[in-house]
Design an enzyme around this catalytic site. Structure first.
Site: not given
Ligand code: GDG
Length: 468
Positions: A163, A370
């Site tokens: 990821h 990212d």
């Molecule tokens: C890894 C990789 C890759 C955030 N705050 C809250 C919340 N979130 C959710 C967001 C989003 C998820 O968490 C975060 O996903 P990201 O992709 O932005 O970042 P990482 O956590 O670093 O994820 C990344 C991912 O894996 C998937 O392959 O895209 O690059 O680093 O869905 O909405 N959700 C809730 N409350 C929050 O306060 N419910």
């Protein structure tokens, strides 16, 4: 003895969170997020099993069923959590794979724990997988599992998806256990990455470091071929569509806008992580007030920073830094009852998140590196009204897919960031709508279901190999 599952997912965490019931009896609830909702239907169709850790240390749990999925918990001691999870996974691999933004820790005891815990996961999968089953291994915490599993069960078809980014040779070479990681991944039939560049990095490293024969994106071993391919992950568009259609979510979005005082609303939503470029975006925003690019009242920034990895030192340092920075900027440009930055170190439910996306005029996504960044795609998926602008870092995995509609930026370039943020703030409605339409087309056509289907279909179409 049952015949075992024909489809097994293995990830560091189980796809459920423990919730305290009213009577004090804990129960489980499916974790939010696209990965789980994309895989859950496949699990139900194929009588799948999910192998992972419950999230609590020193806990012996029997396998159980939840939400149509069979779940097999893997135990972890407090020491494992510290050395394998907080240590090798999040203090070594995480910074190394994200451009060494923070210095990686190279510690032999952490490595030993990583090997030990990976073996425990592989053993657990070997026990539950049926003959010739499909096994899908998730992410950087489990890179040794494919090889360990193949040794135990050569009949399985094994896929791996990373990821996060996969680093270029120059950085990966720092890792004292670099060969072991590559060999671990080569246990899979298909190794999936977010972007083609990461797949290319992997194949090149196999050639350079292991002297492996490579043909395009394939690594050709003596007895089989390992494919390295890109599968950019995406979001659950249907789930978000359903959320933003709810009247209470729309009302909440209006309320958030009113609470924020009527100026342009900029929004950041991130795990509190040094890869996300939070300090850079806040610095740029603060400087816009000192330069006169913005006047207090004209714009506010809401930054949601979800608590993350709070026992890892770099994360504690970052939290202090951000909180000092927010205090300084608000102290200087805020007014009584009207700070210019609203900083919230907490996590919200999906409804509140959807309302925030609807309330934001400018979504600011500025990671220094990212794998993908789902927040950018979630924002786009929520803006059916075609309003709003996305400021997006060139270093997000989402950049190639969204660059034609986003306001692209190099987050290391603070002047560029200021200019781009101003451009997004002042973009007219027609320009916003044109950009949003382009981005929405991409996200809607490539949602997370499609991602899972494409990966699994590629895995099923890898050539049969005859186990020795
Ligand atoms: C890894 C990789 C890759 C955030 N705050 C809250 C919340 N979130 C959710 C967001 C989003 C998820 O968490 C975060 O996903 P990201 O992709 O932005 O970042 P990482 O956590 O670093 O994820 C990344 C991912 O894996 C998937 O392959 O895209 O690059 O680093 O869905 O909405 N959700 C809730 N409350 C929050 O306060 N419910």
């Amino acid at each position: 003895m049952s015949r075992g599952s024909e489809f097994v997912v293995v990830a560091n965490r189980l796809p459920v969170d423990r919730v305290a019931g009213e009577d004090g009896v804990p129960s489980w609830r499916r974790s939010p997020g696209g990965l789980v909702s994309a895989i859950a239907p496949v699990m139900r169709r194929r009588e799948g099993t999910w192998v992972g850790w419950s999230g609590a240390a020193d806990e012996e749990l029997e396998p159980f069923d939840e939400d149509g999925m069979h779940l097999v918990p893997v135990r972890q001691s407090a020491e494992d959590v510290q050395l394998y999870y907080e240590g090798f996974s999040n203090a070594t691999l995480w910074p190394l794979y994200h451009d060494v933004i923070a210095p990686p820790v190279y510690d032999r005891a952490m490595w030993d724990a990583y090997v030990r815990v990976n073996q425990r996961f592989a053993d657990a999968v070997a026990k539950v997988a049926g003959k010739g089953a499909i096994v899908w291994v998730q992410d950087y915490q489990l890179q040794l599992v494919p090889q360990m599993l193949r040794e135990l069960r050569p009949d399985l078809r094994i896929g791996f998806f990373l990821h996060i980014p996969f680093p270029p040779t120059e950085l990966f070479m720092q890792l004292p256990w670099r060969r072991r990681i590559l060999e671990g991944l080569l246990g899979a039939d298909l190794v999936g990455f977010q972007l083609p560049g990461a797949a290319a990095n992997f194949v090149r490293l196999c050639r350079q470091l292991l002297d492996a024969k490579t043909v395009k994106q394939d690594v050709v071993l003596d007895d089989r071929t390992v494919r390295a391919r890109a599968f950019p992950i995406s979001v659950d568009v249907d789930e978000l569509r359903e959320l933003i259609a709810r009247p209470e979510v729309r009302r909440r979005a209006e309320e958030i806008r009113e609470d924020l005082g009527g100026g342009t609303v900029l929004l950041g939503v991130d795990r509190l992580d040094y890869t996300k470029g939070i300090t850079q975006r806040l610095q740029a925003f603060g400087e816009l007030f000192s330069d006169g690019g913005l006047k207090p009242g004209e714009a506010v920034f809401a930054q949601i920073a979800t608590p993350s990895r709070e026992r890892v030192e770099q994360y504690q340092i970052l939290r202090d830094q951000i909180e000092q920075q927010v205090g300084r900027i608000n102290g200087e440009y805020g007014e009584l009852g009207a700070p210019v930055i609203h900083y919230l170190h907490t996590s919200y439910d999906r409804e509140e998140l959807a309302a925030l996306y609807l309330a934001a005029d400018v979504m600011v996504v500025t990671p220094l590196r990212d794998g993908m960044n789902l927040v950018a795609k979630e924002y786009v998926a929520c803006r059916e009204d075609l309003h709003g602008a996305l400021v997006l870092s060139e270093f997000a995995g989402a950049a190639p897919e969204l660059r034609r509609g986003a306001f692209m930026v190099n987050p290391y370039d603070i002047d560029g960031l200021k200019e781009t943020m101003l451009g997004a703030i002042h973009a007219d409605r027609a320009d916003q709508a044109r950009r949003m339409r382009v981005m929405r087309k991409r996200v809607i056509e490539h949602d997370v279901d499609r991602w899972a289907q494409e990966f699994l279909s590629a895995l099923e179409h890898t050539p049969e190999h005859v186990p020795a």
